[in-house]
Every structure is written in structure tokens, then in C-alpha cells.
Scaffold this motif. Structure first.
Motif, short mmCIF file in Angstrom:
data_model
loop_
_atom_site.label_atom_id
_atom_site.label_comp_id
_atom_site.label_asym_id
_atom_site.label_seq_id
_atom_site.Cartn_x
_atom_site.Cartn_y
_atom_site.Cartn_z
N LYS A 67 0.83 -1.21 0.00
CA LYS A 67 0.00 0.00 0.00
C LYS A 67 0.87 1.26 0.00
O LYS A 67 0.45 2.30 -0.51
CB LYS A 67 -0.93 0.00 1.21
N GLN A 68 2.07 1.18 0.57
CA GLN A 68 2.99 2.33 0.59
C GLN A 68 3.63 2.59 -0.76
O GLN A 68 4.06 3.70 -1.04
CB GLN A 68 4.10 2.10 1.62
N GLY A 69 3.72 1.56 -1.59
CA GLY A 69 4.34 1.70 -2.91
C GLY A 69 5.73 1.10 -2.94
O GLY A 69 6.12 0.33 -2.08
N THR A 117 3.36 3.23 -7.35
CA THR A 117 2.32 2.43 -6.71
C THR A 117 1.60 1.57 -7.75
O THR A 117 1.66 1.85 -8.94
CB THR A 117 1.27 3.32 -6.01
N LYS A 123 -5.38 -2.41 -6.88
CA LYS A 123 -5.53 -2.16 -5.44
C LYS A 123 -6.86 -2.69 -4.92
O LYS A 123 -6.96 -3.09 -3.77
CB LYS A 123 -5.45 -0.66 -5.14
#
Length: 161
Positions: A67-69, A117, A123
Motif C-alpha cells: 500500500k505504501q508503494g 504504486t 488495489k
């Protein structure tokens, strides 16, 4: 004697200040570097804001870091901006053949991602699909440097419990 000492002190201070003024200073996070940067030989990709780039990783940690990339750094610790990468995910699944024998096969998912990302569509589904035994590949990582676009070393992560 006093004039000579004052003159000597002024000359030393001017020389010292010229020496400090001639150095190039760049602030890189918590490091202060007083030399010009050289072109890196290898740039490594990392998952999230961590130092994880290969090996086994728990599902929970993988999901939170993804999720942070993706980040990229060279061996000196300088960070680089990501232009693109390819996210591949090998999902282990249990199937049956034509006579009912169980077979474990890997379903591959591959997505081209711009920036650092994963895509918004990915996602929405990937965090529901991740499970122990799956493997994630982050390949063809391209970073932007002052010398132009350069490749970063790929990552392979195996999910565990």
C-alpha cells in the motif's frame, strides 16, 4: 607583534571560509554530503518504506508495505523517483484434473504500473487475493536519475503466514 597576529588570524579565517564556500552541499534526508554524486552502478527496488526486497515476508506485512508503494535506493542510500514497474503475482490454487486428482497450479497476474504504486484497479482486488504460498515479482523497475532513466534491480517476495 599584535598586528602580525591579527593579520594572520584574518588570513586564516578568510582561507577557511573560502574552503567551506567552495564545497557543494546537498541535503539527503539525514545525511549531509560535501561531494558530487557519482553515477550509481546498481539501484535496488524496495517494498514500501522498508529495506525488504527479496525473500519470505508475511501476508500482513506484504499488504501494508505494498500500500505504501515501491522505493528505489542505491548502495549509498540515495533515493530515486520511480517511473514505472511491472507487478507480477503468482497465486497458488488447487484444481482437479479430468478424473478428480488434485493439482496445485499457479495463476499468474501481471500489471504494468506507472509511478511508484500499483494501479487503482489492482488495489481493489490484490489485497483480497494474497495468501501464504503466493509469490510476488516486481520487475522492469525504471527510475529517474540525474543521468537519465536507469533500471533498478528486480524483487521477488514469497508470502508466508
Amino acid at each position: 607583534m599584535k598586528k602580525t597576529l591579527n593579520l594572520f588570524t584574518v588570513i586564516v579565517l578568510i582561507g577557511f571560509s573560502l574552503h567551506l564556500w567552495a564545497q557543494t552541499k546537498t541535503n539527503t534526508g539525514n545525511k549531509l554530503v560535501t561531494a558530487k554524486r557519482v553515477k550509481p552502478n546498481l539501484i535496488y527496488g524496495y517494498l514500501g518504506h522498508s529495506n525488504l526486497r527479496e525473500g519470505k515476508i508475511s501476508k500482513k506485512v506484504f499488504d501494508s508495505l505494498l500500500k505504501q508503494g515501491i522505493t528505489a535506493k542505491d548502495s549509498l542510500g540515495f533515493s530515486y523517483k520511480l517511473d514505472e514497474f511491472v507487478f507480477s503475482y503468482g497465486e497458488r490454487s488447487l484444481y482437479e484434473d479430468s478424473i478428480g486428482n488434485p493439482i496445485i497450479l499457479t495463476d499468474m497476474l501481471q500489471e504494468y504500473c506507472l509511478g511508484d504504486t500499483i494501479t487503482p484497479i489492482l488495489k481493489q482486488s490484490i489485497f483480497k487475493r494474497t495468501k501464504p504460498g503466493d509469490t510476488s515479482y516486481l520487475e522492469n523497475i525504471k527510475v529517474q536519475t540525474q543521468w537519465g532513466q536507469m533500471p533498478a534491480k528486480s524483487m521477488r517476495l514469497i508470502l508466508t503466514k
